[in-house]
Design an enzyme around this catalytic site. Structure first.
Site, short mmCIF file in Angstrom:
data_model
loop_
_atom_site.label_atom_id
_atom_site.label_comp_id
_atom_site.label_asym_id
_atom_site.label_seq_id
_atom_site.Cartn_x
_atom_site.Cartn_y
_atom_site.Cartn_z
N ASP A 157 25.78 -40.47 12.65
CA ASP A 157 26.77 -39.73 11.93
C ASP A 157 27.13 -39.02 13.33
OD1 ASP A 157 27.52 -38.71 9.42
OD2 ASP A 157 26.91 -36.98 9.57
N TYR B 109 31.26 -29.14 9.83
CA TYR B 109 32.37 -29.52 9.47
C TYR B 109 33.08 -28.61 9.54
CZ TYR B 109 30.21 -33.89 7.43
OH TYR B 109 28.98 -34.51 6.74
N HIS C 288 24.94 -46.81 6.88
CA HIS C 288 24.98 -45.71 8.34
C HIS C 288 23.88 -44.63 8.41
CE1 HIS C 288 27.13 -42.07 8.80
NE2 HIS C 288 26.75 -41.12 7.71
#
Length: 375
Positions: free
Chosen positions: A166, A297, A353
């Site tokens: 990630d 982000y 993930h």
């Protein structure tokens, strides 16, 4: 400056969280269709019921404190990290988590790696858990600089290994790109950064790009919100532990490699238990870090760090552990090789993930095999 740290959430804070969970109003709460339009309410209710009847944060806190926790001030940013020492016969290893994970992800890897001789460092990303809040959103490239600063402080003059998934894969990639004299090798289980101008060319690469685009239509809403309006989202979540739990639980249910029924509903309990999920959620709720955990982000957008400069490439040895991530599939090797010096490529049969949580033995074995000859 590096100093010891002990996790100790106040009784007042824990009482406040419990009261907020108890006060959440489930009455006539609408269901938009199980997991078809967001988190499954049945699974969320199961988790919240466990939170109120069984979950013991003090017990989990005690377990977390068995590790050696520290804080370090690096270039104006406070970083929390776990450190466990091996015998120094192998290079240090930096393990980097992503969102909505935490340093907790790597619990099963620490003892085996230190047993192999590595010193192991597991930080909390800026704005996450017990790391300090940045003054403004910062992206993976700036975060990479902070992580290298931490490793320089801990291991002056030593090269080190990096593993990440990630956001950890993006930060690790920038570490390898910007500090090839310091990073001895990079091992990742997701690809979130590539050289500018590297586009799909082969039939296989174009098929992968088409799949990514189709998945994005359904799965990238959270990404757009956190990349553009994290402050608004943070305000909405700041006073709702159940809201944070729902936001995070959805990702564990959708992103993990777990059994699904004909309607697509995940059996997330096949991979995770309530204590693990709630401890991870509490690392966002208890220190009030959810708000700033999403800033990475926005920082990525502001610094444009989704691509390396055109014509550049990660030059250090790179290993890919390719797990069958249902939402973020790794591209074909042919495309990845145009941005990375790949020396290991392992196609995993299972694991999604959250590889370090779902299949720690597979991830560990691949990491060990990749770095065994690297000094």
């Amino acid at each position: 400056m590096i100093r010891p740290f002990k996790i100790a959430i106040s009784d007042d804070r824990l009482s406040r969280i419990r009261q907020q969970v108890e006060d959440f109003d489930w009455q006539d709460f609408p269901d938009a269709g199980g997991w078809r339009s967001g988190v499954g309410l049945g699974d969320l209710r199961r988790l919240v019921d466990y939170w109120l009847t069984t979950f013991d944060w003090r017990s989990q806190e005690s377990k977390l404190n068995r590790r050696q926790h520290h804080l370090a001030d690096i270039d104006g940013q406070t970083l929390h990290f776990v450190k466990q020492s091996g015998d120094g016969s192998r290079p240090p290893v930096l393990l980097l988590h992503g969102w909505p994970g935490s340093f907790l992800e790597f619990e099963s890897l620490i003892d085996p790696l230190t047993g192999d001789g590595h010193d192991v460092i597991v930080p909390s990303l800026p704005g996450c858990a017990f790391s300090g809040r940045p003054d403004a959103p910062i992206g993976p490239r700036r975060t990479a600089a902070l992580m290298d600063g931490l490793m320089r402080e801990l291991f002056p003059g030593s090269r080190y290994l990096v593993q990440g998934g990630d956001w950890g894969s993006a930060i690790g990639a920038w570490l390898a790109h910007d500090y090839p004299d310091r990073v001895a090798a990079l091992h990742i289980n997701m690809m979130t950064a590539q050289a500018d101008g590297v586009d799909p060319e082969t039939t296989e690469e174009k098929a992968w790009a088409g799949r990514v685009s189709a998945l994005a239509e359904e799965e990238r809403g959270y990404f757009l919100e956190q990349s553009t309006r994290p402050q608004t989202l943070g305000i909405a979540m700041s006073d709702s532990p159940v809201g944070v739990a729902a936001w995070i639980l959805e990702k564990f249910g959708v992103w993990a490699d777990v059994p699904r029924d004909d309607a697509g509903r995940p059996d997330l309990w096949a991979a995770f238990d309530e204590d693990l999920l709630l401890t991870n959620i509490m690392l966002y709720v208890a220190p009030r870090s959810f708000v700033t955990s999403t800033w990475l982000y926005r920082g990525r957008v502001l610094e444009g760090s989704h691509v390396f400069p055109a014509g550049s490439r990660v030059s250090v040895p790179t290993g890919f552990a390719v797990f069958p991530d249902p939402v973020f599939p790794i591209p074909p090797r042919s495309l990845a090789e145009r941005s990375y010096r790949i020396e290991s490529w392992t196609q995993m049969e299972r694991g999604g993930h959250f590889a370090a949580l779902e299949q720690p033995d597979l991830l560990l074995a691949d990491l060990r095999a990749f770095v065994k000859n690297i000094r």
